[in-house]
Design a protein around this motif. Structure first.
Motif, PDB file in Angstrom:
ATOM      1  N   LYS A 173       6.889 -66.711  -5.957  1.00 52.46           N
ATOM      2  CA  LYS A 173       7.614 -67.903  -6.430  1.00 52.46           C
ATOM      3  C   LYS A 173       8.938 -67.554  -7.105  1.00 52.46           C
ATOM      4  O   LYS A 173       9.678 -68.437  -7.512  1.00 52.46           O
ATOM      5  N   TRP A 174       9.197 -66.275  -7.275  1.00 53.62           N
ATOM      6  CA  TRP A 174      10.419 -65.867  -7.961  1.00 53.62           C
ATOM      7  C   TRP A 174      11.584 -65.802  -6.967  1.00 53.62           C
ATOM      8  O   TRP A 174      11.378 -65.563  -5.774  1.00 53.62           O
ATOM      9  N   THR A 175      12.807 -65.998  -7.470  1.00 51.01           N
ATOM     10  CA  THR A 175      13.974 -65.812  -6.611  1.00 51.01           C
ATOM     11  C   THR A 175      14.191 -64.306  -6.418  1.00 51.01           C
ATOM     12  O   THR A 175      13.663 -63.485  -7.189  1.00 51.01           O
ATOM     13  N   ASN A 176      14.978 -63.962  -5.409  1.00 55.91           N
ATOM     14  CA  ASN A 176      15.274 -62.541  -5.181  1.00 55.91           C
ATOM     15  C   ASN A 176      15.912 -61.905  -6.418  1.00 55.91           C
ATOM     16  O   ASN A 176      15.619 -60.766  -6.766  1.00 55.91           O
ATOM     17  N   THR A 177      16.788 -62.649  -7.083  1.00 55.24           N
ATOM     18  CA  THR A 177      17.457 -62.120  -8.272  1.00 55.24           C
ATOM     19  C   THR A 177      16.430 -61.828  -9.369  1.00 55.24           C
ATOM     20  O   THR A 177      16.514 -60.803 -10.057  1.00 55.24           O
ATOM     21  N   GLN A 178      15.452 -62.726  -9.503  1.00 53.59           N
ATOM     22  CA  GLN A 178      14.411 -62.508 -10.518  1.00 53.59           C
ATOM     23  C   GLN A 178      13.554 -61.275 -10.195  1.00 53.59           C
ATOM     24  O   GLN A 178      13.202 -60.498 -11.079  1.00 53.59           O
ATOM     25  N   LYS A 183      14.510 -58.686  -8.463  1.00 56.79           N
ATOM     26  CA  LYS A 183      15.351 -57.499  -8.678  1.00 56.79           C
ATOM     27  C   LYS A 183      15.436 -57.164 -10.174  1.00 56.79           C
ATOM     28  O   LYS A 183      15.410 -56.004 -10.572  1.00 56.79           O
ATOM     29  N   HIS A 184      15.491 -58.216 -11.003  1.00 52.30           N
ATOM     30  CA  HIS A 184      15.575 -58.019 -12.451  1.00 52.30           C
ATOM     31  C   HIS A 184      14.270 -57.394 -12.981  1.00 52.30           C
ATOM     32  O   HIS A 184      14.306 -56.525 -13.849  1.00 52.30           O
ATOM     33  N   ASP A 210      18.210 -55.211  -2.698  1.00 54.52           N
ATOM     34  CA  ASP A 210      18.100 -56.309  -1.725  1.00 54.52           C
ATOM     35  C   ASP A 210      17.182 -55.921  -0.572  1.00 54.52           C
ATOM     36  O   ASP A 210      16.337 -56.714  -0.147  1.00 54.52           O
ATOM     37  N   ARG A 253       8.939 -59.149   0.799  1.00 46.01           N
ATOM     38  CA  ARG A 253       8.699 -60.505   1.307  1.00 46.01           C
ATOM     39  C   ARG A 253       7.930 -60.482   2.635  1.00 46.01           C
ATOM     40  O   ARG A 253       7.388 -61.494   3.043  1.00 46.01           O
ATOM     41  N   PRO A 261      10.585 -63.189 -15.138  1.00 48.46           N
ATOM     42  CA  PRO A 261      11.323 -64.438 -15.360  1.00 48.46           C
ATOM     43  C   PRO A 261      10.887 -65.161 -16.638  1.00 48.46           C
ATOM     44  O   PRO A 261      11.690 -65.862 -17.258  1.00 48.46           O
TER      45      PRO A 261
END
Ligand code: HEC
Ligand code: HEC
Length: 287
Positions: A234-239, A241-242, A273, A280, A250
């Motif tokens: 459910k997290w974005t790619n940016t989340q 990566k963080h 990335d 995924r 998150p």
């Protein structure tokens, strides 16, 4: 004949910088690539560098060994892999070090035990293993004799047939390169459950593996597959990566320092990335 000579001369010219890797040449592209991998995605120091009371690796003790990981079935003592001739791997040839890393065999023929992630390192390309060896050679030799590991489980006779050539994986193939980085980062070594001392590859990335926590106790690695509704699905790619590179979820929770974010922080955004693109594609595993 003169043509052959010219050819050989040219070949020698091309090969020379690769053959003479001395610590003084720390700026060689091979050593730089090795530094990027070892101090980043490969996180060799998460095991091979001794740690302070706060769980952080001691910067002036890089690869000096001695850190202990204890489980009910083994007590693994990390070897010293600095170029020290007596207590490290200073007397091994480059080829011998490469065989130890990717095939889990020492020059005396003995087999390396867990948790050295040999199964994953078999995927390491010839170029990258050479880069890693070159980087290890460039380190300061540290004199530190460590005791031997002890295993209550039998070690395999080998980790597979001798490796032939292992070609590079092209970064332009994002998912394949992401998988390659995940192998070198041995991500799924921690994030896959175990049955009877073996990784359950039918649940690759499914989490649930119990790991000895840095402060004692047991730590459960997260389910990274798209099948976990409470996880990175459910997290974005940016989340994602963080979480990998900064160790922060998150919801703001800091991940425990066993997860190797102290190293992953130097992984480039492009490589992160690729890594996330690969995660995924994992087969969904229910928590
Ligand atoms: C998860 C922990 C872990 C990680 C990560 C790890 N190692 Fe190891 N490594 C070990 C253990 C444990 C042994 C010794 C096993 C034994 O005692 O049989 C070992 C052994 C070795 C040896 C053989 C040294 C000797 O004297 O026997 C080499 C070389 C080595 N590792 C290099 C590397 C490199 C290079 C990396 C990163 C690309 C790396 N290791 C990452 C745990 C790790
Ligand atoms: C030495 C074992 C180990 C290795 C290697 C490792 N992880 Fe982890 N990872 C963990 C543990 C344990 C946690 C849970 C930490 C916590 O609960 O605070 C975790 C948490 C995470 C999380 C947060 C997920 C969530 O739902 O909270 C992500 C994302 C993650 N790891 C990705 C990766 C990736 C990608 C790699 C490889 C580049 C990797 N990990 C390598 C042990 C490891």
């Amino acid at each position: 004949m003169p043509r052959l000579h010219r050819l050989l001369g040219l070949l020698a010219l091309v090969l020379t910088p690769v053959v003479h890797i001395a610590p003084a040449m720390a700026a060689s592209p091979l050593v730089e690539r090795g530094a990027y991998l070892v101090r980043g995605i490969a996180a060799c120091g998460n095991c091979h560098t001794p740690k302070g009371p706060d769980g952080r690796a001691l910067p002036d003790q890089e690869m000096a060994g001695g850190f202990v990981i204890e489980t009910p079935v083994f007590r693994a003592v990390m070897p010293n892999i600095t170029p020290d001739k007596e207590t490290g791997i200073g007397n091994w040839t480059d080829a011998q070090v490469a065989v130890a890393i990717r095939e889990g065999k020492r020059p005396d023929g003995s087999i390396l035990g867990p948790p050295m992630p040999v199964d994953m390192y078999r995927a390491m390309s010839d170029t990258d293993v050479q880069a890693i060896v070159a980087y290890l050679r460039s380190l300061r030799p540290i004199r530190n004799a460590v005791e031997k590991s002890s295993y209550k489980i039998p070690l395999p006779a080998s980790y597979g047939p001798p490796l032939g050539k292992v070609p590079d994986v092209s970064p332009s193939n994002k998912v394949a390169y992401g998988k390659y980085l995940a192998d070198i980062g041995h991500c799924l070594e921690c994030h896959t459950p175990m049955v009877r001392g073996q990784l359950d590859v039918s649940k690759l990335g499914g989490g649930g593996r119990e790991l000895p926590g840095p402060a004692g106790g047991v730590l459960i690695a997260a389910n990274l597959t798209p099948g976990n509704p409470d996880g990175i699905a459910k997290w974005t790619n940016t989340q994602v990566k963080h979480a990998i590179a900064a160790g922060v979820r998150p919801d703001g929770r800091q991940l425990v320092r066993l997860m190797a974010f102290d190293w992953y922080k130097t992984v480039t955004d492009k490589d992160l990335d690729a890594l996330v693109a690969y995660l995924r594609t994992l087969k969904p595993v229910k928590p």
